[in-house]
Every structure is written in structure tokens, then in C-alpha cells.
Design a protein around this motif. Structure first.
Motif: not given
Length: 231
Positions: A49-50, A53-54, A56-57, A62, A66
Motif C-alpha cells: 500500500d505504501t 500511495s507514493s 498516486k502522489v 491522487d 482509482w
């Protein structure tokens, strides 16, 4: 326009889906997508998940919806053979759906030649018949070099299915023979109407399997992912 992502543990592959056409993106970055009219992102992910998330940024996307696709019991004419369907790798699941979408009601043997080489069989009714997972060409060579003291290699792969005359040739030819031999054994074991090759090592394998009923499709997984948009 939709952005399609195949997110691995070390890198991402991307394509655009628009007007029922899939186009590969050679680069995936905030700069490469910032001017594109993307509605939403559909993705398959085997990373944590990390990392998601990275990404997307990093892509500055973001703010968009999604949608994550995961392996299912049944979808788009394909039935998963796993007792626990969610444990089938989503890349393999999407390759099955992509093959069904492209070839219709034909039996097919799917070979995804990447870091790992996977083989999956799909019958004419859309039932997954199971598969194999084994080390791919590069991984086989790396394993031998790392675990032995006097075997070495070079970055360029020039393997041929013939006896080698020096250490590099012996290693590369042996690993190529192992992979193509496994594919040929699979073809004999459960012969299908078509064999689809996809993945980064397709170029090396295609010439060795020319006598089989082979087609190559580098965007096979994205064809499966696009089915979730077509619905």
C-alpha cells in the motif's frame, strides 16, 4: 480516457484506454500524464500500500478515482480454477481475461515471460485449467552466477538452443533451452489451439517457438484490465 497501470514491486507498466483502443505508454511520470484528459485510473497491483500511495502522489493523480482490479471466481467469460481465487496472481488473471477477449472461444496456452515465467491454460469454455510458475530467463542466469564461484555472464542475451562453446554461451543457451523446453512440454501436455506470448522476454522466445501456433501480445494484461472499463 483511462490510465491503465500494472504495478509491480520494482516498476510500473502503463497504457491508455480510449475509444476502445489501448496504447502503451513508454514513460510514466507526472510530466508524461499531466496534459492528458484522464477520467480515472484502473490498476492491478502486487506491491504494498505504501508504494501505491507514493505512486498516486508521484503522478499527481491522487485527485482522480482509482479502481483496483483483483482476481475473482468468474468474470468476462473466464472461470478461476483456484480453490481460493484471490490467491491467483492478478497479472495471470488479467492475462486470462485478455486472451478470452482477443481470441474468443478458443483454447489457449498463455506464457508470460517476465522475471518469473508463468504458463496458464484456458479451455474453449473459458475455464482456467491451471498453470505453472518458474524462474524466467534472467532469474535463472542470475541464480547460477550468484550461487557458483566460477560461472559468469554478460548483460546481453544472445542465447541459442545449441551446445555452448564457452561459459557464457553454456549458461545462456542452457537457460534458454530450459525455458523453451518447459513451454514445449506444456504444449504437449495440454495442447491448445493457440499459444500467446507476452512479457519482456517474448523477443527471445518467439523465434525458438516459431513452429508452434504462436501469437505475441505485449499488451495482453491491459486487454484484460480494459474489460473492467467496458463492463
Amino acid at each position: 480516457m483511462y490510465l491503465l497501470l500494472d504495478i509491480g514491486n520494482t516498476r510500473e507498466k502503463a497504457a491508455l484506454f480510449y475509444g476502445d483502443k489501448i496504447t502503451a505508454l513508454t514513460e510514466i511520470s507526472a510530466e508524461s500524464v499531466k496534459h492528458l484528459p484522464i477520467y480515472s485510473v484502473y490498476f492491478a497491483c502486487v506491491a504494498n500500500d505504501t508504494r501505491l500511495s507514493s505512486l498516486k502522489v508521484a503522478l499527481a493523480l491522487d485527485h482522480l478515482p482509482w479502481h483496483q482490479v483483483q482476481s475473482e471466481v468468474h468474470a468476462y467469460g473466464v472461470t478461476n480454477c483456484y480453490a481460493q481465487p484471490h490467491l491467483l496472481g492478478v497479472d495471470r488473471w488479467l492475462a486470462l481475461i485478455g486472451a478470452r477477449q482477443l481470441l474468443g472461444k478458443q483454447s489457449v496456452m498463455i506464457v508470460d515471460a517476465g522475471t518469473a515465467l508463468t504458463v496458464d491454460w484456458l479451455d474453449e469454455s473459458g475455464a482456467h485449467q491451471g498453470g505453472w510458475i518458474m524462474p524466467g530467463l534472467q532469474l535463472q542466469q542470475q541464480s547460477v552466477v550468484q550461487q557458483t564461484a566460477k560461472v559468469f555472464n554478460k548483460e546481453t542475451l544472445n542465447g541459442r538452443v545449441e551446445p555452448g562453446k564457452d561459459t557464457i554461451e553454456c549458461l545462456q543457451n542452457g537457460c534458454l533451452a530450459a525455458v523453451t523446453g518447459a513451454i514445449r512440454q506444456g504444449w504437449l501436455l495440454n495442447k491448445a489451439e493457440r499459444l500467446i506470448l507476452t512479457g519482456g522476454d517474448t523477443f527471445y522466445l518467439n523465434a525458438q517457438l516459431a513452429d508452434l501456433n504462436v501469437i505475441t501480445e505485449p499488451l495482453l494484461i491491459f486487454h484484460g484490465l480494459a474489460q473492467y472499463i467496458r463492463q
